[in-house]
Design a protein around this motif. Structure first.
Motif, mmCIF file in Angstrom:
data_model
loop_
_atom_site.group_PDB
_atom_site.id
_atom_site.type_symbol
_atom_site.label_atom_id
_atom_site.label_comp_id
_atom_site.label_asym_id
_atom_site.label_seq_id
_atom_site.Cartn_x
_atom_site.Cartn_y
_atom_site.Cartn_z
ATOM 1 N N ASP A 110 0.823 -1.208 0.000
ATOM 2 C CA ASP A 110 0.000 0.000 0.000
ATOM 3 C C ASP A 110 0.863 1.266 0.000
ATOM 4 O OD1 ASP A 110 -2.445 1.251 -0.051
ATOM 5 O OD2 ASP A 110 -2.580 1.405 2.129
ATOM 6 N N LEU A 111 1.876 1.273 0.874
ATOM 7 C CA LEU A 111 2.782 2.429 0.940
ATOM 8 C C LEU A 111 3.550 2.600 -0.372
ATOM 9 C CD1 LEU A 111 4.339 2.216 4.520
ATOM 10 C CD2 LEU A 111 2.757 3.925 3.664
ATOM 11 N N PHE A 112 3.968 1.476 -0.929
ATOM 12 C CA PHE A 112 4.713 1.516 -2.181
ATOM 13 C C PHE A 112 3.872 2.164 -3.286
ATOM 14 C CE2 PHE A 112 5.793 -0.400 -6.282
ATOM 15 C CZ PHE A 112 7.144 -0.107 -6.360
ATOM 16 N N LEU A 113 2.631 1.732 -3.388
ATOM 17 C CA LEU A 113 1.754 2.300 -4.417
ATOM 18 C C LEU A 113 1.493 3.778 -4.152
ATOM 19 C CD1 LEU A 113 -0.927 -0.466 -5.058
ATOM 20 C CD2 LEU A 113 0.940 0.222 -6.533
ATOM 21 N N LYS A 114 1.245 4.119 -2.876
ATOM 22 C CA LYS A 114 0.972 5.513 -2.535
ATOM 23 C C LYS A 114 2.151 6.407 -2.886
ATOM 24 C CE LYS A 114 -2.589 5.585 0.955
ATOM 25 N NZ LYS A 114 -2.759 4.807 2.178
ATOM 26 N N THR A 115 3.366 5.866 -2.710
ATOM 27 C CA THR A 115 4.558 6.673 -2.950
ATOM 28 C C THR A 115 4.878 6.782 -4.439
ATOM 29 O OG1 THR A 115 5.369 5.673 -0.929
ATOM 30 C CG2 THR A 115 6.913 7.025 -2.147
ATOM 31 N N PHE A 116 4.851 5.655 -5.132
ATOM 32 C CA PHE A 116 5.351 5.672 -6.508
ATOM 33 C C PHE A 116 4.246 5.698 -7.556
ATOM 34 C CE2 PHE A 116 8.778 3.776 -3.983
ATOM 35 C CZ PHE A 116 9.787 4.676 -4.308
ATOM 36 N N TYR A 117 3.081 5.161 -7.239
ATOM 37 C CA TYR A 117 1.988 5.173 -8.214
ATOM 38 C C TYR A 117 0.707 5.724 -7.586
ATOM 39 C CZ TYR A 117 5.243 2.159 -10.665
ATOM 40 O OH TYR A 117 6.363 1.662 -11.260
ATOM 41 N N PRO A 118 0.732 7.007 -7.174
ATOM 42 C CA PRO A 118 -0.420 7.551 -6.454
ATOM 43 C C PRO A 118 -1.726 7.471 -7.240
ATOM 44 C CG PRO A 118 1.228 9.252 -6.908
ATOM 45 C CD PRO A 118 1.817 7.969 -7.315
ATOM 46 N N GLU A 119 -1.648 7.573 -8.571
ATOM 47 C CA GLU A 119 -2.879 7.522 -9.363
ATOM 48 C C GLU A 119 -3.550 6.152 -9.236
ATOM 49 O OE1 GLU A 119 -4.248 10.050 -10.941
ATOM 50 O OE2 GLU A 119 -2.620 11.330 -10.219
ATOM 51 N N ILE A 120 -2.740 5.106 -9.392
ATOM 52 C CA ILE A 120 -3.276 3.748 -9.297
ATOM 53 C C ILE A 120 -3.768 3.485 -7.883
ATOM 54 C CG2 ILE A 120 -2.677 1.298 -9.385
ATOM 55 C CD1 ILE A 120 -0.781 1.970 -11.676
ATOM 56 N N SER A 121 -3.003 3.946 -6.920
ATOM 57 C CA SER A 121 -3.388 3.765 -5.529
ATOM 58 C C SER A 121 -4.754 4.380 -5.275
ATOM 59 C CB SER A 121 -2.339 4.407 -4.625
ATOM 60 O OG SER A 121 -2.808 4.518 -3.326
ATOM 61 N N LYS A 122 -4.983 5.553 -5.875
ATOM 62 C CA LYS A 122 -6.258 6.234 -5.680
ATOM 63 C C LYS A 122 -7.403 5.458 -6.329
ATOM 64 C CE LYS A 122 -8.153 10.803 -5.609
ATOM 65 N NZ LYS A 122 -8.349 12.012 -6.388
ATOM 66 N N SER A 123 -7.138 4.937 -7.534
ATOM 67 C CA SER A 123 -8.238 4.265 -8.221
ATOM 68 C C SER A 123 -8.540 2.896 -7.617
ATOM 69 C CB SER A 123 -7.965 4.163 -9.725
ATOM 70 O OG SER A 123 -6.964 3.216 -9.973
ATOM 71 N N LEU A 124 -7.561 2.294 -6.945
ATOM 72 C CA LEU A 124 -7.842 1.026 -6.271
ATOM 73 C C LEU A 124 -8.536 1.245 -4.931
ATOM 74 C CD1 LEU A 124 -4.645 -1.081 -6.976
ATOM 75 C CD2 LEU A 124 -6.956 -1.655 -7.644
ATOM 76 N N GLY A 125 -8.430 2.465 -4.428
ATOM 77 C CA GLY A 125 -9.116 2.815 -3.188
ATOM 78 C C GLY A 125 -8.741 1.901 -2.046
ATOM 79 N N PRO A 126 -9.730 1.439 -1.299
ATOM 80 C CA PRO A 126 -9.416 0.652 -0.109
ATOM 81 C C PRO A 126 -9.034 -0.790 -0.412
ATOM 82 C CG PRO A 126 -11.766 0.837 -0.371
ATOM 83 C CD PRO A 126 -11.159 1.650 -1.476
ATOM 84 N N TYR A 127 -9.103 -1.206 -1.671
ATOM 85 C CA TYR A 127 -8.960 -2.643 -1.939
ATOM 86 C C TYR A 127 -7.558 -3.177 -1.716
ATOM 87 C CZ TYR A 127 -13.687 -2.293 -3.486
ATOM 88 O OH TYR A 127 -15.025 -2.053 -3.516
ATOM 89 N N VAL A 128 -6.549 -2.310 -1.845
ATOM 90 C CA VAL A 128 -5.192 -2.786 -1.570
ATOM 91 C C VAL A 128 -5.084 -3.178 -0.101
ATOM 92 C CG1 VAL A 128 -2.761 -2.151 -1.499
ATOM 93 C CG2 VAL A 128 -4.151 -1.453 -3.422
ATOM 94 N N GLY A 129 -5.564 -2.297 0.764
ATOM 95 C CA GLY A 129 -5.551 -2.599 2.195
ATOM 96 C C GLY A 129 -6.329 -3.863 2.510
ATOM 97 N N LEU A 130 -7.353 -4.113 1.722
ATOM 98 C CA LEU A 130 -8.199 -5.279 1.975
ATOM 99 C C LEU A 130 -7.579 -6.593 1.501
ATOM 100 C CD1 LEU A 130 -11.746 -3.847 1.293
ATOM 101 C CD2 LEU A 130 -10.817 -4.607 3.463
ATOM 102 N N ILE A 131 -6.378 -6.521 0.898
ATOM 103 C CA ILE A 131 -5.678 -7.769 0.572
ATOM 104 C C ILE A 131 -5.476 -8.574 1.861
ATOM 105 C CG2 ILE A 131 -3.528 -8.786 -0.297
ATOM 106 C CD1 ILE A 131 -3.203 -6.455 -2.164
#
Lengths: 207, 197
Positions: free
Chosen positions: B83-104
């Motif tokens: 989650d942190l990795f996506l937020k740092t390097f791919y913020p756009e993708i992180s935003k569009s995935l929303g809470p689902y990364v955390g829900l892994i």
């Protein structure tokens, strides 16, 4: 020695100690990662917000870091953080965050209005969780652009926009709603009305 | 078991989604776009491989009674890293995935592999098993997403394919279509097997 170890692993404190150690290790790892990413994430968020504020006032810019402080002043009033847009030190308008409940979650947007709250300059969606392809279309420019230049307060009366269907021709106080997403369209119109009502007397320059 | 065998078993013959019907919540949630599915899949592969490795490495020391707690802690840590990795390097993708990364974290496949495989096998085998299970999951996500994105948005990986004449099927964008697609997929894959059996 091996025997002793086995004994210790059968004691009641072993699971507790084990859990404490492993928690400490993993929190340590995560804290390191967080430290590393925090600054970058914050910076990205700030730039995104600046870009959005500049975008909502439609100020063309090549260098956001230089241009932002030239045109925009960040103000704070109680809990509200809002932005003033000045051109040659003349106050042109305000931009402030508005929010309201959509179909699936809270919609956050930035609304830019003229200094007397007479007209909407622009609106930009910051965050939404509406159905993709339906309510999610509130982020599409044809929908947002409808609000541009709409009369907001006329003769001290706050305009509440009427929703009409997508293929009709909109009059001054009408907004075309998204087919299949009445709730999301209505949410946006409602939050403009409610939040402007809340802020207009507090922020207006000509009062 | 040979390494190749482990991989094929966890990716195909015992595929977590179509054989064990695990992890379907996230399979339903993110599959309206190919890109989101791919990123989600990669996140799950990473988490599965590394949590499998870690759990297998310390499997001898984990007290049996609290092993679930330990597994959850390890899995959660890796998910937060993703989650942190996506937020740092791919913020756009992180935003569009929303809470689902955390829900892994709550993805049953990961806990399932930890319990069924990593807790009993060597670290290297667990990594292979994790990658296999993750790729099997990603495969399902991508198959469903390809249909949903094509019919729902007329595009694949965001590239327009079908053009303007295509009337977008709104139902494909919404959650219900994921149920239909997943059910059809499971049906198609499992029918020949049942006939044979």
């Amino acid at each position: 020695m091996a025997n002793e170890k086995k004994l210790f692993r059968e004691t009641r404190v072993y699971p507790i100690i084990f859990m404490l150690i492993i928690t400490a290790i993993f929190i340590g790892i995560l804290a390191t990662f967080y430290q590393f990413s925090f600054a970058k994430v914050q910076k990205y968020r700030k730039t995104q917000l600046k870009k959005m504020v500049m975008g909502v006032f439609e100020i063309p810019t090549q260098n956001i870091e230089n241009d932002f402080p030239r045109y925009i002043t960040i103000r704070k009033m109680e809990d509200l953080i809002y932005y003033e847009y000045r051109q040659d030190s003349i106050l042109m308008g305000y931009c402030f965050p508005i929010s309201g409940s959509g179909l699936w979650g809270t919609i956050h947007a930035l609304l830019a209005v003229t200094r007397d709250f007479g007209k909407i300059i622009n609106i930009e969606i910051v965050d939404q969780n509406e159905t993709p392809g339906l309510g999610g279309r509130i982020t599409e420019s044809w929908f947002k652009d409808q609000f541009k230049g709409k009369i907001l307060i006329d003769d001290n009366i706050l305009n509440n926009f009427m929703l009409i269907s997508e293929n009709e021709i909109a009059k001054d106080n009408e907004i075309k709603q998204i087919t299949g997403a009445t709730a999301s369209s209505k949410a946006l119109v409602d939050m403009i009305y409610e939040d402007v009502k809340k802020y207009n007397l507090k922020l207006r320059a000509d009062l | 078991m040979k390494k190749k065998e482990i991989f094929i078993t966890s990716a195909f013959t015992q595929n977590s989604v179509w054989r064990q019907i695990l992890g379907i919540c996230s399979a339903l949630a993110v599959t309206n776009l190919m890109l989101n599915s791919l990123v989600m899949g990669l996140g799950v592969i990473f988490t599965l491989a590394l949590s499998g490795f870690t759990i297998s490495l310390i499997r001898e020391y984990i007290p049996k009674r609290i092993r679930m707690m330990v597994q959850t802690l390890i899995i959660a840590s890796y998910v937060i890293i993703v989650d942190l990795f996506l937020k740092t390097f791919y913020p756009e993708i992180s935003k569009s995935l929303g809470p689902y990364v955390g829900l892994i974290i709550t993805n049953c496949i990961i806990m399932g592999r930890a319990e069924a495989f990593a807790g009993k096998n060597s670290p290297v085998d667990s990594v292979i098993d994790g990658i296999g299970a993750g790729m099997g999951y990603t495969l399902v996500l991508l198959i469903i997403a390809s249909v949903r994105e094509l019919f729902g948005f007329g595009s694949l990986f965001g590239i327009p394919i079908l053009g303007d004449w295509w009337t977008k099927w709104s139902i494909m964008v919404m959650a219900p279509s994921a149920f239909f697609m997943l059910a059809i997929l499971i049906w198609i894959i499992n029918t020949p097997r049942q006939k044979r059996g």
